[in-house]
Scaffold this active site. Structure first.
Site, PDB file in Angstrom:
ATOM      1  N   LYS A   8       0.834  -1.213   0.000  1.00 33.87           N
ATOM      2  CA  LYS A   8       0.000   0.000   0.000  1.00 33.87           C
ATOM      3  C   LYS A   8       0.866   1.259   0.000  1.00 33.87           C
ATOM      4  CE  LYS A   8      -4.282  -1.878   1.816  1.00 33.87           C
ATOM      5  NZ  LYS A   8      -5.218  -1.938   2.926  1.00 33.87           N
ATOM      6  N   LYS A  37      -4.474 -10.798  -7.242  1.00 38.08           N
ATOM      7  CA  LYS A  37      -5.706 -11.035  -6.490  1.00 38.08           C
ATOM      8  C   LYS A  37      -6.816 -10.111  -7.006  1.00 38.08           C
ATOM      9  CE  LYS A  37      -6.233  -8.346  -2.386  1.00 38.08           C
ATOM     10  NZ  LYS A  37      -6.263  -8.083  -0.969  1.00 38.08           N
ATOM     11  N   LYS A  75     -10.885  -5.233  -4.382  1.00 39.07           N
ATOM     12  CA  LYS A  75     -12.120  -4.464  -4.482  1.00 39.07           C
ATOM     13  C   LYS A  75     -11.893  -3.028  -4.923  1.00 39.07           C
ATOM     14  CE  LYS A  75     -13.119  -4.882   0.304  1.00 39.07           C
ATOM     15  NZ  LYS A  75     -12.094  -4.331   1.178  1.00 39.07           N
TER      16      LYS A  75
END
Ligand code: TYM
Length: 333
Positions: free
Chosen positions: A115, A197, A200
Site C-alpha cells: 500500500k 488477487k 475491491k
C-alpha cells in the site's frame, strides 16, 4: 477470560466494491460458521480511513456494505453486526497494543509495503498502524476463530504475537485466535490479470465482479475474462486464468474441482465462461434482491447497527477494562 461460547470475528473494509473474492474467501465461511459461534461481524470503516476517502461516498458505501452483510444472510438477531467506528473500544485497545508492537514488525507487513508503494503521496501513520488496529478488533472479543482470505494471514500472525507478548507479561488476558483460511478460494484472482488477487479497489471494472451486480454485467465480465492458451477445462497451476474460473465455478456451485473438470470434458473456454457467469448470477440473485429491499430502509439499517454496537460494547468494554487495569492505569469510578 471466561466465556460461555466460542467467539468468531471478522470484518471487511468499506472500500471499492464488495467482490465475489470477498464472498468466496471470507463471507461464505462466515455463513457456514455463524450458528456454531458467538459471531461478531463489523464494517472496518476506521481501517478504510488509511486511504483517502470522499466523505459523502464513503458514508454511503459503508451503509451499503452493512446492508450487504444482512443480505448475505448474516442474522443481526443471532450475530453481532456493527460499524467499527461505533465502538470506541477498538481504538482504546489499539493504543495499548501499539505499545506492545515493534516498529520493525509493522514495517515488515507486506500489505503495508504494497500500500505504501501504491499510495506514495499518502504513507500515513494509520497505514503502518493498520495491523495493530486489526489485532485490537480481534483481541477485544476474545475471538477464537477469524475466517479470512490468505492475504490476511500475516496480520493474524502478528495479532497472535502481540497477544502472546501481552499474556506473557500480564497473565491470561487474551484468547490466542486461530485463522480459518479456506483451502480453495482463499485468493480469487482478477478477471483481467489472473496473476493478481481480485481487489475491491481495482480501477479496471472488468477485473472485478460485485456481489450485487446485475446479471447482464456479470455475464459480460466473465465472457471477457482473460484465459490462457489451450482450450481444455483443466485446473493447472501454469494456467492461472482457467484455474481461477474453475475455482469460482466450484465455489459457487458447491462442486469439487474434479467434478467441474468432468462436467466440461469436450467443452471449450467459451461454453465454460458462460456457465461460470450463470453460476455466479444464480448464487447471488437472492443476495441482490434482498439488498435492493434493505438499502431503501435506512432507518432499519441504522437501528440495527445501533443495537449491534451496544451488544459489541458490552463485551469489548470488559476487555478494555481488564487490559487498562493490568497496565496500571487509574480506574475510572
Ligand atoms: P478486506 O476488506 O481487504 O477483505 C475482506 C475479506 O475478504 C478476503 N479477500 C479475499 N479472499 C479471497 N480472494 C480475494 N481476491 C480476496 N480479497 C479479499 C480478505 O482476506 C478478507 O478476509 N484487514 C481486513 C479487514 C479487517 C479484519 C479485521 C478482518 C479489519 N479488522 C479483523 C478480520 C479480523 C481487510 O482489509 O480485508
Amino acid at each position: 477470560m471466561f466465556k460461555e461460547q466460542k467467539v468468531l470475528l471478522s470484518g471487511i473494509q468499506p472500500t471499492g466494491i464488495m467482490t465475489i473474492g470477498n464472498y468466496i474467501g471470507a463471507v461464505q465461511n462466515w455463513l457456514k460458521l455463524q450458528d456454531d459461534y458467538l459471531s461478531v461481524y463489523f464494517i472496518a470503516d476506521l481501517h478504510a480511513l488509511t486511504i483517502k476517502q470522499d466523505p459523502t461516498e464513503f458514508r454511503q458505501r459503508a451503509l451499503s456494505f452493512y446492508a450487504q452483510y444482512i443480505a448475505f444472510g448474516l442474522d443481526p438477531e443471532k450475530s453481532i453486526l456493527y460499524f467499527q467506528s461505533h465502538v470506541p473500544e477498538h481504538t482504546k485497545l489499539s493504543w495499548a497494543l501499539n505499545c506492545f508492537t515493534y516498529v520493525g514488525e509493522a514495517q515488515r507487513m507486506t500489505q503495508f509495503k504494497d500500500k505504501s508503494a501504491k499510495h506514495q503521496d499518502n504513507i500515513n501513520m494509520g497505514l503502518m498502524d493498520y495491523p495493530v488496529l486489526m489485532a485490537a478488533d480481534i483481541l477485544l472479543y476474545q475471538s477464537d476463530l477469524v475466517p479470512v482470505g490468505i492475504d490476511q494471514k500475516q496480520h493474524l500472525e502478528l495479532t497472535r504475537d502481540i497477544a502472546m507478548r501481552f499474556n506473557n507479561r500480564f497473565g491470561d488476558v487474551f484468547t490466542i485466535p486461530d485463522g480459518y483460511i479456506p483451502k480453495n478460494g482463499a485468493k480469487i484472482k482478477s478477471l483481467q490479470n489472473p496473476l493478481m488477487k481480485m481487489s475491491k479497489s481495482d480501477p479496471d471494472p472488468n477485473a472485478t465482479v460485485s456481489v450485487i451486480e446485475d446479471a447482464d454485467s456479470i455475464m459480460r465480465k466473465f465472457k471477457r475474462a482473460v484465459t490462457d492458451s489451450g482450450n481444455e477445462i483443466i485446473f493447472d497451476e501454469n494456467k492461472p486464468g482457467i484455474s481461477n474460473l474453475i475455482s469460482i465455478y466450484s465455489e459457487m456451485t458447491g462442486k469439487t474441482i474434479k467434478e467441474t473438470e468432468n462436467e466440461f470434458v469436450g467443452k471449450g473456454y467459451g461454453d465454460f465462461k458462460k456457465a461460470v457467469g450463470e453460476a455466479v448470477v444464480e448464487k447471488l440473485r437472492p443476495v441482490r434482491e434482498e439488498y435492493e429491499r434493505l438499502i431503501k430502509d435506512k432507518a432499519y439499517l441504522l437501528e440495527t447497527a445501533k443495537k449491534g454496537a451496544e451488544k459489541a460494547r458490552y463485551i469489548a468494554s470488559r476487555t478494555v477494562k481488564k487490559v487498562y487495569k493490568k497496565l496500571g492505569l487509574v480506574e475510572q469510578e
